[in-house]
Write a protein that holds these residues in place. Structure first.
Motif, PDB file in Angstrom:
ATOM      1  N   THR A 149      -4.997  25.704 -24.127  1.00 35.77           N
ATOM      2  CA  THR A 149      -4.967  24.278 -23.675  1.00 35.77           C
ATOM      3  C   THR A 149      -3.501  23.706 -23.383  1.00 35.77           C
ATOM      4  O   THR A 149      -2.571  23.870 -24.155  1.00 35.77           O
ATOM      5  CB  THR A 149      -5.573  23.381 -24.659  1.00 35.77           C
ATOM      6  N   LEU A 151      -1.143  20.478 -21.366  1.00 34.00           N
ATOM      7  CA  LEU A 151      -1.339  19.055 -20.655  1.00 34.00           C
ATOM      8  C   LEU A 151      -0.856  18.996 -19.216  1.00 34.00           C
ATOM      9  O   LEU A 151       0.048  19.438 -19.038  1.00 34.00           O
ATOM     10  CB  LEU A 151      -0.773  17.894 -21.474  1.00 34.00           C
ATOM     11  N   PRO A 156      -5.564  17.212 -20.809  1.00 39.33           N
ATOM     12  CA  PRO A 156      -5.452  18.479 -21.349  1.00 39.33           C
ATOM     13  C   PRO A 156      -6.449  19.403 -20.578  1.00 39.33           C
ATOM     14  O   PRO A 156      -7.547  18.959 -20.140  1.00 39.33           O
ATOM     15  CB  PRO A 156      -6.660  18.520 -22.924  1.00 39.33           C
ATOM     16  N   LEU A 208      -2.187  20.334 -28.787  1.00 33.76           N
ATOM     17  CA  LEU A 208      -2.146  19.682 -27.667  1.00 33.76           C
ATOM     18  C   LEU A 208      -3.478  18.623 -27.326  1.00 33.76           C
ATOM     19  O   LEU A 208      -3.375  17.647 -26.850  1.00 33.76           O
ATOM     20  CB  LEU A 208      -1.926  20.464 -26.427  1.00 33.76           C
ATOM     21  N   GLN A 209      -4.517  19.115 -27.602  1.00 28.82           N
ATOM     22  CA  GLN A 209      -5.764  18.402 -27.315  1.00 28.82           C
ATOM     23  C   GLN A 209      -5.717  16.978 -28.134  1.00 28.82           C
ATOM     24  O   GLN A 209      -6.144  16.081 -27.870  1.00 28.82           O
ATOM     25  CB  GLN A 209      -7.060  19.166 -27.895  1.00 28.82           C
ATOM     26  N   ALA A 212      -3.330  14.565 -26.797  1.00 28.43           N
ATOM     27  CA  ALA A 212      -3.925  13.564 -25.642  1.00 28.43           C
ATOM     28  C   ALA A 212      -4.855  12.493 -26.391  1.00 28.43           C
ATOM     29  O   ALA A 212      -5.095  11.616 -25.803  1.00 28.43           O
ATOM     30  CB  ALA A 212      -4.665  14.436 -24.710  1.00 28.43           C
TER      31      ALA A 212
END
Ligand code: FES
Ligand code: FES
Length: 255
Positions: A149, A151, A156, A208-209, A212
């Motif tokens: 993943t 962005l 994402p 990262l998920q 977001a």
């Protein structure tokens, strides 16, 4: 993608889509239908991505009865392969032609990068192999685990399933771009403080998920966190600590 170990697996849309695709292919195999007579939509991801890459490189739309025409692009190396035919469509590179690299501009972690990419290279491959950003992990390489993943323009995406050539001009954030210098982001610090990992392979994708999620919903409840991270598998099953990490990040003072 259904995985009995995935406590976050609450996305029936993703599950049914993947299973439906696999079922179609399996049914065709059970019925002994030759590959050449199958629907073009039952092509493997690798063949599909190769075909799509050629389209992206040339701007040619491929349909039944069409041939993937490949024009030479300026610069870079070239790959040659033998064309194959399926259902009236020719895949691969026509005899005498070659596929060559193309330069794309990717803004990666705030810095413009001009990268020479082959049309079939995924964004994950380009980040890891061309740019050396190995914080992005490749697990399944088929959009099922979320380890890759990143962005893209703030959203994402599974970078293993994006063609880098199609991301020209986009803004990409990888795990290397979360910290400001030596100062960890709120999410990174929360994962560290709450041990939101075991082996760490899935952690960059999870963070990262989560980043977001917290940007779009700064105060998510437990269900919202589980839903948002449902596409990010953790084979170490560190889910309770991952959940606690995201909850801690949500409660942390906003910068
Ligand atoms: S490696 Fe991309 S989703 Fe698994
Ligand atoms: S910490 Fe090992 S896969 Fe998640």
């Amino acid at each position: 993608m259904a995985d009995g170990n995935n406590l976050f697996d609450e996305d029936p849309q993703k599950t049914s889509k993947s299973e439906k695709s696999e079922k179609t292919t399996n049914d065709q195999q059970k019925q002994g239908q030759p590959e050449g007579e199958r629907s073009p939509w039952s092509l493997s991801r690798r063949r599909l991505i190769a075909g799509a890459g050629a389209v992206a490189a040339t701007g040619v739309v491929v349909g039944t009865g069409a041939t993937v025409a490949v024009e030479k692009l300026g610069g870079g190396s070239s790959n040659k392969s033998t064309p194959t035919q399926s259902n009236g469509v020719t895949y691969g590179v026509p005899s005498g032609e070659s596929v060559t690299a193309s330069v794309v501009r990717l803004n990666v972690n705030g810095v413009d990068q001009f990268v020479s990419v082959m049309p079939n290279q995924s964004l994950a491959e380009v980040l890891r192999e061309n740019l050396g950003l190995t914080g992005t992990k490749t697990g399944c390489d088929r959009s099922e685990c979320g380890a890759c993943t990143v962005l893209v323009d703030g959203v994402p995406h599974n970078s293993c399933s994006l063609l880098a050539i199609r991301e020209d001009g986009k803004s990409i954030i990888t795990v290397e771009g979360l910290a400001q210098g030596t100062t960890l982001s709120t999410v990174q610090k929360a994962f560290m403080d709450n041990m939101g990992y075991q082996c760490g392979f899935c952690t960059s994708g999870q963070m990262l998920q989560a980043t977001a999620l917290l940007k779009s919903n700064p105060n998510p409840d437990e269900a919202a966190i589980r839903h948002a991270l449902s596409g990010n598998l953790c084979k170490c099953a560190a889910y309770p600590n991952i959940l606690a990490s995201v909850q801690a990040a949500a409660k942390a003072p906003k910068a």
